[in-house]
Design a protein around this motif. Structure first.
Motif, short mmCIF file in Angstrom:
data_model
loop_
_atom_site.label_atom_id
_atom_site.label_comp_id
_atom_site.label_asym_id
_atom_site.label_seq_id
_atom_site.Cartn_x
_atom_site.Cartn_y
_atom_site.Cartn_z
N ASP A 198 -0.84 16.58 -4.61
CA ASP A 198 0.05 16.60 -5.77
C ASP A 198 -0.22 15.51 -6.79
O ASP A 198 0.15 15.64 -7.93
CB ASP A 198 1.53 16.62 -5.36
CG ASP A 198 2.00 15.30 -4.77
OD1 ASP A 198 1.37 14.26 -4.98
OD2 ASP A 198 3.04 15.33 -4.08
N GLY A 199 -0.85 14.40 -6.40
CA GLY A 199 -1.28 13.41 -7.36
C GLY A 199 -0.27 12.39 -7.81
O GLY A 199 -0.55 11.62 -8.72
N ASP A 200 0.94 12.36 -7.23
CA ASP A 200 1.89 11.30 -7.61
C ASP A 200 1.26 9.92 -7.41
O ASP A 200 1.40 9.04 -8.23
CB ASP A 200 3.19 11.40 -6.80
CG ASP A 200 4.05 12.58 -7.23
OD1 ASP A 200 3.84 13.11 -8.33
OD2 ASP A 200 4.94 12.96 -6.45
N HIS B 258 0.83 -1.21 0.00
CA HIS B 258 0.00 0.00 0.00
C HIS B 258 0.86 1.26 0.00
O HIS B 258 1.80 1.39 0.79
CB HIS B 258 -0.93 0.03 1.22
CG HIS B 258 -1.78 1.25 1.24
ND1 HIS B 258 -1.50 2.34 2.03
CD2 HIS B 258 -2.89 1.56 0.54
CE1 HIS B 258 -2.41 3.27 1.82
NE2 HIS B 258 -3.25 2.82 0.93
N ARG B 259 0.57 2.14 -0.94
CA ARG B 259 1.20 3.46 -0.99
C ARG B 259 0.13 4.48 -0.76
O ARG B 259 -0.81 4.59 -1.55
CB ARG B 259 1.85 3.67 -2.36
CG ARG B 259 3.01 2.74 -2.62
CD ARG B 259 3.63 2.91 -4.00
NE ARG B 259 3.38 4.21 -4.58
CZ ARG B 259 3.35 4.46 -5.88
NH1 ARG B 259 3.54 3.51 -6.75
NH2 ARG B 259 3.11 5.66 -6.33
N PRO B 260 0.22 5.25 0.32
CA PRO B 260 -0.83 6.24 0.60
C PRO B 260 -0.95 7.26 -0.52
O PRO B 260 0.04 7.61 -1.17
CB PRO B 260 -0.33 6.93 1.88
CG PRO B 260 0.69 6.02 2.45
CD PRO B 260 1.27 5.25 1.31
#
Length: 125
Positions: free
Chosen positions: A64-66, A57-59
């Motif tokens: 910024d939307g990365d 999982h990457r929050p």
């Protein structure tokens, strides 16, 4: 065809911890079958918010939307400033970027998901 929404599920690294945050924030009780891989909050006998473990999982990195948010939850509150103070005390963060702070506030839950709180509209106003 007509569908009925039964639950919204959020990916996260720690389902029990995120369920605990939302349980304290909303007053919804945890589902008795919650475990380390999937936890849920219930309204009566229906799950309404679920939290599923995702190993990588990457929050979201709002704004910024990365890593896109993909969805966010909206909640009505009686007092906007009081709600923000209470939610940050529970572990939410208030990012500097606030598109319409006069109308709603964007917060990030402990897993990084953005959610909004807005003043509850009262009848007759």
């Amino acid at each position: 065809m007509r569908m009925k929404l039964t639950a919204v599920n959020l990916d996260c690294a720690d389902p029990l911890a995120l369920a605990d945050f939302y349980a304290r924030a909303t007053g919804l009780p945890p589902h008795e079958g919650s475990d380390a891989d999937f936890a849920a909050l219930v309204d009566g006998d229906r799950p309404v918010l679920g939290f599923q473990r995702v190993a990588d999982h990457r929050p979201p990195t709002w704004p910024d939307g990365d890593v896109p948010a993909q969805l966010h939850l909206d909640f009505d509150v009686d007092d906007l400033d009081e709600a923000v103070a209470g939610l940050t005390a529970l572990g939410a963060t208030l990012p500097a970027a606030q598109p319409r702070p006069d109308r709603w506030r964007v917060l990030l839950d402990p897993a990084g998901h953005p959610f909004c709180v807005s003043p509850r509209k009262r009848r007759g106003r």
